[in-house]
Design a protein around this motif. Structure first.
Motif, PDB file in Angstrom:
ATOM      1  N   MET A   1      29.327  48.469  51.029  1.00  0.00           N
ATOM      2  CA  MET A   1      29.568  47.089  50.589  1.00  0.00           C
ATOM      3  C   MET A   1      31.032  46.908  50.206  1.00  0.00           C
ATOM      4  N   ASP A   2      31.611  45.755  50.589  1.00  0.00           N
ATOM      5  CA  ASP A   2      32.994  45.471  50.222  1.00  0.00           C
ATOM      6  C   ASP A   2      33.036  44.239  49.325  1.00  0.00           C
ATOM      7  N   TRP A   6      30.077  41.327  47.694  1.00  0.00           N
ATOM      8  CA  TRP A   6      29.831  40.984  46.292  1.00  0.00           C
ATOM      9  C   TRP A   6      30.064  39.490  46.046  1.00  0.00           C
ATOM     10  N   GLU A   7      31.067  38.919  46.708  1.00  0.00           N
ATOM     11  CA  GLU A   7      31.318  37.481  46.575  1.00  0.00           C
ATOM     12  C   GLU A   7      30.142  36.674  47.113  1.00  0.00           C
ATOM     13  N   ILE A   8      29.566  37.121  48.218  1.00  0.00           N
ATOM     14  CA  ILE A   8      28.408  36.435  48.797  1.00  0.00           C
ATOM     15  C   ILE A   8      27.233  36.457  47.824  1.00  0.00           C
ATOM     16  N   LEU A   9      26.954  37.620  47.249  1.00  0.00           N
ATOM     17  CA  LEU A   9      25.828  37.741  46.317  1.00  0.00           C
ATOM     18  C   LEU A   9      26.008  36.820  45.110  1.00  0.00           C
ATOM     19  N   TRP A  10      27.219  36.825  44.542  1.00  0.00           N
ATOM     20  CA  TRP A  10      27.453  35.984  43.368  1.00  0.00           C
ATOM     21  C   TRP A  10      27.371  34.502  43.723  1.00  0.00           C
ATOM     22  N   ALA A  68      27.520  41.801  40.657  1.00  0.00           N
ATOM     23  CA  ALA A  68      28.632  41.293  41.461  1.00  0.00           C
ATOM     24  C   ALA A  68      29.656  40.582  40.582  1.00  0.00           C
ATOM     25  N   LEU A  69      29.155  39.792  39.609  1.00  0.00           N
ATOM     26  CA  LEU A  69      30.071  39.075  38.728  1.00  0.00           C
ATOM     27  C   LEU A  69      30.930  40.048  37.939  1.00  0.00           C
ATOM     28  N   ASP A  70      30.313  41.094  37.400  1.00  0.00           N
ATOM     29  CA  ASP A  70      31.072  42.103  36.649  1.00  0.00           C
ATOM     30  C   ASP A  70      32.095  42.789  37.562  1.00  0.00           C
ATOM     31  N   LEU A  72      33.520  41.652  40.347  1.00  0.00           N
ATOM     32  CA  LEU A  72      34.605  40.747  40.739  1.00  0.00           C
ATOM     33  C   LEU A  72      35.579  40.527  39.583  1.00  0.00           C
ATOM     34  N   LYS A  73      35.064  40.472  38.359  1.00  0.00           N
ATOM     35  CA  LYS A  73      35.945  40.315  37.203  1.00  0.00           C
ATOM     36  C   LYS A  73      36.815  41.558  37.020  1.00  0.00           C
ATOM     37  N   GLN A  74      36.207  42.728  37.230  1.00  0.00           N
ATOM     38  CA  GLN A  74      36.984  43.961  37.098  1.00  0.00           C
ATOM     39  C   GLN A  74      38.089  44.039  38.150  1.00  0.00           C
ATOM     40  N   ILE A  75      37.771  43.624  39.378  1.00  0.00           N
ATOM     41  CA  ILE A  75      38.783  43.625  40.439  1.00  0.00           C
ATOM     42  C   ILE A  75      39.921  42.676  40.091  1.00  0.00           C
ATOM     43  N   GLU A  76      39.556  41.490  39.552  1.00  0.00           N
ATOM     44  CA  GLU A  76      40.576  40.501  39.201  1.00  0.00           C
ATOM     45  C   GLU A  76      41.458  41.020  38.068  1.00  0.00           C
ATOM     46  N   GLU A  77      40.831  41.664  37.078  1.00  0.00           N
ATOM     47  CA  GLU A  77      41.610  42.223  35.975  1.00  0.00           C
ATOM     48  C   GLU A  77      42.541  43.327  36.476  1.00  0.00           C
ATOM     49  N   LEU A  78      42.036  44.153  37.392  1.00  0.00           N
ATOM     50  CA  LEU A  78      42.855  45.222  37.954  1.00  0.00           C
ATOM     51  C   LEU A  78      44.069  44.652  38.680  1.00  0.00           C
ATOM     52  N   LYS A  79      43.849  43.619  39.482  1.00  0.00           N
ATOM     53  CA  LYS A  79      44.960  42.981  40.191  1.00  0.00           C
ATOM     54  C   LYS A  79      45.952  42.377  39.203  1.00  0.00           C
ATOM     55  N   GLY A  80      45.395  41.795  38.111  1.00  0.00           N
ATOM     56  CA  GLY A  80      46.265  41.201  37.111  1.00  0.00           C
ATOM     57  C   GLY A  80      47.151  42.221  36.431  1.00  0.00           C
ATOM     58  N   PHE A  81      46.565  43.372  36.081  1.00  0.00           N
ATOM     59  CA  PHE A  81      47.349  44.424  35.442  1.00  0.00           C
ATOM     60  C   PHE A  81      48.421  44.958  36.388  1.00  0.00           C
TER      61      PHE A  81
END
Length: 290
Positions: A1-2, A6-10, A68-70, A72-81
């Motif tokens: 899964m990519d 996860w975006e589709i599921l959410w 999926a929501l968790d 995606l939030k972790q990915i966004e936080e990682l990109k932000g950092f």
């Protein structure tokens, strides 16, 4: 899964069915269905089941959507950092703003910040303060600007306190106010509670509601035409020529005012883009024209 899976599921969980989710993701419904089938085969579970109104998530699908929501939030936080480690300042700042501040304060502030940091992008959501506060609780935004006092246990910064006033194009007599036509408007429950409390402290008689409108701006326009009085934040009517205003005072003779706050989380504050914006906001005198 990519990440797309996860975006589709959410999105299926958020929108309620595959068709709406596909539109939000700019995909075709067959393409979404193919990816779901692939996920089901990979995980050996049924993610959706068919109903008369279309495909819905199974219990396993619901669980995956929550995960999926968790994710995606972790990915966004990682990109932000990672973005915060680069210079100059880059990234997207997600801000929630009350309708009032969207009209009167935030546009100029964002322009000033953009001039200092041209590579920063803004994702701004406006709404009633209660809606913005809910987004803040759900961690859908980095920073929120709300009006009214909310039970927030993380970081908060007082921006300004604004008097609530009775405003009219005709001279105001507070003693006869219950008999005077009033223009009511739909607003956040915190402000309504503030106004209703003041009214009950001063009058037994209910107000003479002459008309009810949907927004503060419409109320302001009706007020400007002399169609009645209104009780609203003073800043809303400051630009109406020759308007009469009386600031409200409570039973202890203290001004009735509404506080405006900037809220943010310690976790988000670790991001350079959030920290820089918060520090910038703290330099602004909100009581003065921006």
């Amino acid at each position: 899964m990519d990440q797309k899976d996860w975006e589709i599921l959410w999105m299926i969980k958020k929108e309620g069915n595959i068709s709406k989710a596909a539109k939000k993701l700019f995909m075709t419904q067959p393409a979404v269905t193919v990816r779901i089938k692939k996920m089901e085969k990979e995980l050996n579970v049924n993610i959706v089941y068919q109903m008369n109104r279309g495909a819905q998530l199974t219990p396993q699908g619901e669980y995956l959507a929550e995960q999926a929501l968790d994710y995606l939030k972790q990915i966004e936080e990682l990109k932000g950092f990672l973005s915060s480690m680069r210079e100059p300042l880059v990234g997207t700042l997600k801000i929630g703003v009350s309708n009032f501040m969207t009209r009167y304060k935030i546009p100029d502030i964002l322009q000033q910040f953009k001039e200092k940091h041209p590579l920063v992008q803004f994702n701004v959501t406006s709404g009633f303060s209660s809606e913005i506060f809910k987004m803040m609780q759900d961690q859908d935004i980095h920073i929120s600007f709300v009006r009214g006092d909310y039970a927030w246990r993380d970081h908060k910064h007082l921006l300004f306190e604004e008097p609530i006033c009775v405003a009219s194009m005709n001279k105001i007599n507070l003693e006869t106010l219950p008999d005077t036509p009033r223009i009511e408007y739909k607003t956040d429950y915190k402000l309504k509670e503030l106004i209703d409390t003041w009214w009950l402290e001063n009058y037994i008689q209910a107000p003479n509601i002459h008309m009810v409108v949907g927004q503060t701006d419409i109320c302001k326009a009706m007020l400007n035409q002399g169609l009645g009085y209104a009780i609203l934040p003073k800043l809303v009517v400051n630009d109406i020529p020759n308007v009469y205003k009386i600031n409200l005072k409570d039973k202890n003779n203290n001004p009735v005012a509404r506080s405006s706050w900037m809220l943010y989380k310690e976790q988000s504050f670790q991001l350079n883009i959030v920290r820089t914006f918060v520090d910038f906001i703290k330099t602004i005198d909100f009581q003065e024209p921006i």
